[in-house]
Design a protein around this motif. Structure first.
Motif, PDB file in Angstrom:
ATOM      1  N   ALA A 233       0.848  -1.203   0.000  1.00 44.64           N
ATOM      2  CA  ALA A 233       0.000   0.000   0.000  1.00 44.64           C
ATOM      3  C   ALA A 233       0.879   1.246   0.000  1.00 44.64           C
ATOM      4  O   ALA A 233       1.967   1.259   0.579  1.00 44.64           O
ATOM      5  N   PHE A 234       0.385   2.275  -0.653  1.00 47.89           N
ATOM      6  CA  PHE A 234       1.109   3.562  -0.678  1.00 47.89           C
ATOM      7  C   PHE A 234       0.119   4.690  -0.880  1.00 47.89           C
ATOM      8  O   PHE A 234      -1.055   4.475  -1.244  1.00 47.89           O
ATOM      9  N   LYS A 235       0.589   5.905  -0.681  1.00 48.28           N
ATOM     10  CA  LYS A 235      -0.195   7.086  -1.035  1.00 48.28           C
ATOM     11  C   LYS A 235       0.715   8.092  -1.725  1.00 48.28           C
ATOM     12  O   LYS A 235       1.937   8.101  -1.510  1.00 48.28           O
ATOM     13  N   LEU A 236       0.102   8.898  -2.578  1.00 47.90           N
ATOM     14  CA  LEU A 236       0.808   9.953  -3.307  1.00 47.90           C
ATOM     15  C   LEU A 236       0.278  11.290  -2.824  1.00 47.90           C
ATOM     16  O   LEU A 236      -0.942  11.498  -2.762  1.00 47.90           O
ATOM     17  N   GLN A 237       1.191  12.190  -2.479  1.00 43.69           N
ATOM     18  CA  GLN A 237       0.809  13.506  -1.971  1.00 43.69           C
ATOM     19  C   GLN A 237       1.470  14.597  -2.803  1.00 43.69           C
ATOM     20  O   GLN A 237       2.469  14.354  -3.497  1.00 43.69           O
ATOM     21  N   SER A 243       9.901  23.359   0.884  1.00 43.21           N
ATOM     22  CA  SER A 243      10.083  23.222   2.329  1.00 43.21           C
ATOM     23  C   SER A 243       9.942  24.567   3.040  1.00 43.21           C
ATOM     24  O   SER A 243      10.572  25.552   2.630  1.00 43.21           O
ATOM     25  N   PRO A 244       9.088  24.684   4.070  1.00 39.00           N
ATOM     26  CA  PRO A 244       8.269  23.601   4.645  1.00 39.00           C
ATOM     27  C   PRO A 244       7.079  23.261   3.744  1.00 39.00           C
ATOM     28  O   PRO A 244       6.340  24.151   3.318  1.00 39.00           O
ATOM     29  N   TYR A 245       6.923  21.982   3.473  1.00 38.32           N
ATOM     30  CA  TYR A 245       5.876  21.519   2.570  1.00 38.32           C
ATOM     31  C   TYR A 245       4.504  21.546   3.242  1.00 38.32           C
ATOM     32  O   TYR A 245       4.388  21.566   4.466  1.00 38.32           O
ATOM     33  N   ASN A 246       3.494  21.525   2.407  1.00 39.95           N
ATOM     34  CA  ASN A 246       2.111  21.470   2.869  1.00 39.95           C
ATOM     35  C   ASN A 246       1.444  20.316   2.120  1.00 39.95           C
ATOM     36  O   ASN A 246       0.831  20.507   1.077  1.00 39.95           O
ATOM     37  N   TRP A 247       1.582  19.098   2.641  1.00 40.18           N
ATOM     38  CA  TRP A 247       1.196  17.908   1.897  1.00 40.18           C
ATOM     39  C   TRP A 247      -0.314  17.700   1.883  1.00 40.18           C
ATOM     40  O   TRP A 247      -0.983  17.815   2.906  1.00 40.18           O
ATOM     41  N   GLU A 248      -0.815  17.390   0.670  1.00 41.15           N
ATOM     42  CA  GLU A 248      -2.220  17.041   0.464  1.00 41.15           C
ATOM     43  C   GLU A 248      -2.262  15.669  -0.200  1.00 41.15           C
ATOM     44  O   GLU A 248      -1.542  15.414  -1.160  1.00 41.15           O
ATOM     45  N   ASP A 249      -3.140  14.783   0.293  1.00 39.77           N
ATOM     46  CA  ASP A 249      -3.295  13.472  -0.323  1.00 39.77           C
ATOM     47  C   ASP A 249      -3.931  13.606  -1.704  1.00 39.77           C
ATOM     48  O   ASP A 249      -4.914  14.343  -1.878  1.00 39.77           O
ATOM     49  N   VAL A 250      -3.370  12.889  -2.671  1.00 35.74           N
ATOM     50  CA  VAL A 250      -3.901  12.868  -4.026  1.00 35.74           C
ATOM     51  C   VAL A 250      -4.472  11.496  -4.367  1.00 35.74           C
ATOM     52  O   VAL A 250      -5.535  11.381  -4.970  1.00 35.74           O
ATOM     53  N   LYS A 251      -3.762  10.432  -3.965  1.00 36.82           N
ATOM     54  CA  LYS A 251      -4.192   9.080  -4.294  1.00 36.82           C
ATOM     55  C   LYS A 251      -3.679   8.110  -3.242  1.00 36.82           C
ATOM     56  O   LYS A 251      -2.536   8.211  -2.799  1.00 36.82           O
ATOM     57  N   SER A 252      -4.535   7.161  -2.865  1.00 37.34           N
ATOM     58  CA  SER A 252      -4.139   6.067  -1.971  1.00 37.34           C
ATOM     59  C   SER A 252      -4.430   4.747  -2.670  1.00 37.34           C
ATOM     60  O   SER A 252      -5.502   4.580  -3.272  1.00 37.34           O
TER      61      SER A 252
END
Length: 547
Positions: A233-237, A243-252
């Motif tokens: 399993a993985f996710k792409l953000q 940096s500093p990053y602001n990560w948002e989920d795109v796909k799991s």
């Protein structure tokens, strides 16, 4: 790879549309209704004239798509059914740079059945659907709008330099370091092996800087091929900032196959960013991942605020053939495109029609051009308000008022120049008219620009022109303040043009003589107006006597 299919309409694609949507029973019939998949609702743009012929919907598909067919559902009556339309694209967001992709003139009226049209291909993120004619001239009622296409892009060539950070400490063996870059080098005999993290850590990550924003829609991985270290399993953000990053989920993804090193591809998402993070959230046995390959399908996105081509500062109308509905006071139509913006009619730089109903003027650009804005310079002193309510028309019809309008009716009060935004409309002819008015149409200069609007840098000649205007006002007013402006004009002209005092005095005298000529010509024009008024009075008197 993606194949072409009919895209699922998304009402959020609509970013702009013509007119004001009709409202009834608490429901708004806006352009989004054409994309909601419900043919019991429709787009109904109000408050635009019959035969407006420029009803549009601007769409942001969120990513570049290659389109090759378009489908519409008319309402099914002949009053509001579309007869003709064109589809345009822009490679940049607002201000858009519209290019025609296809034009259709044979849409059937009297039916609400789906009608499909092809024979074209174009790729862009931003699109504009423009209704150029309905069967009866009334505003369109559009039940459905659809597109056949595929997301644009290709499998990106992996670049090890994209890796900006990764979890763990890379394993080193035989002088070779098995760092995260190994997953992007195109060599499946090497792999990423992050050490010194606990079993079931489930947060092994690779941070990527793609060097520029990219729109991604597929991801591919090559596992090592054992069940101990293969990813399950993985996710792409993504992050819009570094940096500093602001990560948002795109796909799991939770169904990655173990025990195989063959390439596995996963889609069903779409995102745009420069910074991305691939996070392994589970391996088949809980040990750190051994990742042989990591790939992405997508396309480079246009940077925010990208500018249109530099053609935006070129006056397309300069010295082009011009025509008008009539000519009076020797005001030939070509004067409005001679490059001279002087607003004083006596300077022989303004066009002039006769006093008539619905006067018009047009310039022929030679071929269909993109028009972003039109700048109109009006006459000053006498008749400053005669241009009030003028409209600009852009299209391929030499009959000015048959073309679509841009910007609506214009107010000229307190302005020397009026800039009308046409938003990338296309046409060979740019026209100006005074609809529903009996008036002179006087234009001292008309400039037509295509492309993004650039900031105009004033030249020395422009500054001198402005100073000359100040001088003319000074002579006209003949008070102390204006005399001071005249002295300032003389000093600046002396410094900038290198004239000696004698030459400067001659120049001022020439200006005064020109003003006297202006006054004579304007007096003649006023006399003409008086005669016209007297004729109207006599006509009224005769009518009264007859009654």
């Amino acid at each position: 790879m993606y194949v072409c299919s009919w895209l699922r309409g998304d009402p959020s694609w609509v970013v702009d549309s013509a007119g004001t949507p009709w409202q009834s029973g608490g429901k708004t019939y806006d352009a989004a209704k054409a994309l909601d998949g419900d043919t019991t609702t429709y787009w109904n743009p109000q408050n635009l004239a019959r035969h407006y012929n420029n009803w549009y919907i601007v769409l942001d598909l969120k990513a570049p798509y290659t389109l090759s067919q378009i489908a519409i559902n008319n309402f099914g009556d002949t009053d509001h059914d579309i007869k003709a339309f064109k589809l345009q694209k822009s490679q940049i967001g607002s201000p858009y740079n519209w290019e025609d992709v296809t034009s259709v003139g044979n849409v059937q009226g009297g039916t609400s059945d789906r009608q499909e049209f092809g024979g074209f291909q174009g790729t862009a993120r931003y699109w504009r659907f423009v209704v150029t004619q309905t069967h009866a001239g009334w505003q369109p009622w559009l039940k459905g709008l659809g597109f056949l296409g595929k997301i644009a892009g290709s499998w990106l060539r992996g670049d090890p330099s994209w890796v900006a950070d990764s979890a763990g400490t890379p394993w080193t063996n035989g002088g070779k370091t098995y760092d995260a870059a190994k997953a992007l080098d195109g060599d499946t005999t090497t792999y990423w092996n992050p050490q010194n993290l606990a079993r079931h850590y489930n947060n092994w990550y690779i941070v990527l800087d793609l060097k520029a924003p990219h729109t991604l829609s597929q991801i591919a991985i090559n596992n090592f091929g054992d069940t101990d270290h293969d990813i399950k399993a993985f996710k792409l953000q993504k992050s819009q900032s570094g940096s500093p990053y602001n990560w948002e989920d795109v796909k799991s993804v939770g169904n990655v196959q173990g025990g195989a090193s063959e390439r596995q591809e996963f889609g069903g998402f779409q995102g745009t960013a420069r910074y991305w993070r691939f996070v392994v959230t589970q391996t088949h046995a809980g040990w750190q991942p051994w990742l042989k390959g990591l790939g992405f399908y997508g396309t480079r996105a246009a940077p925010a605020g990208a500018a249109a081509p530099s053609t935006g500062n070129v006056n397309l109308a300069l010295n082009r053939p011009a025509t008008q509905s009539s000519t009076d006071f020797k005001g030939d139509p070509g004067r409005a495109v001679d490059g001279n913006r002087n607003p004083i009619y006596g300077r022989k730089s303004c066009s002039h029609t006769a006093m008539e109903r619905d006067p018009w003027w047009r310039v022929d650009l030679g071929s269909s051009q993109r028009v972003d804005r039109v700048v109109v310079y009006k006459r000053m002193r006498i008749g400053e308000m005669w241009l009030e309510g003028f409209q600009v028309y852009v299209g391929d019809n030499p009959n000015v008022v048959e073309n679509p309008t841009c910007g609506g009716r214009q107010s000229v009060a307190g302005k020397k120049a009026i800039t009308v935004n046409c938003g990338g409309m296309t046409g060979r002819y740019v026209g100006i008219a005074l609809p529903d008015k009996r008036q002179y149409l006087i234009l001292c200069e008309v400039e037509v620009y295509g492309g993004a609007q650039g900031k105009r840098v004033l030249s020395l000649e422009d500054k001198l022109e402005s100073l000359r205007e100040d001088l003319e006002k000074a002579v006209e007013m003949e008070d102390l303040e204006d005399l001071e402006e005249e002295e300032a004009f003389e000093e600046e002209a002396f410094e900038k043009k290198g004239l000696d005092e004698e030459a400067l005095e001659e120049e001022v005298l020439e200006e005064i003589e020109a003003l006297e000529e202006d006054a004579l010509e304007e007096a003649a024009e006023i006399e003409g107006l008086k005669e016209e008024v007297l004729e109207e009075i006599e006509a009224l008197e005769e009518a009264a006597l007859e009654k």
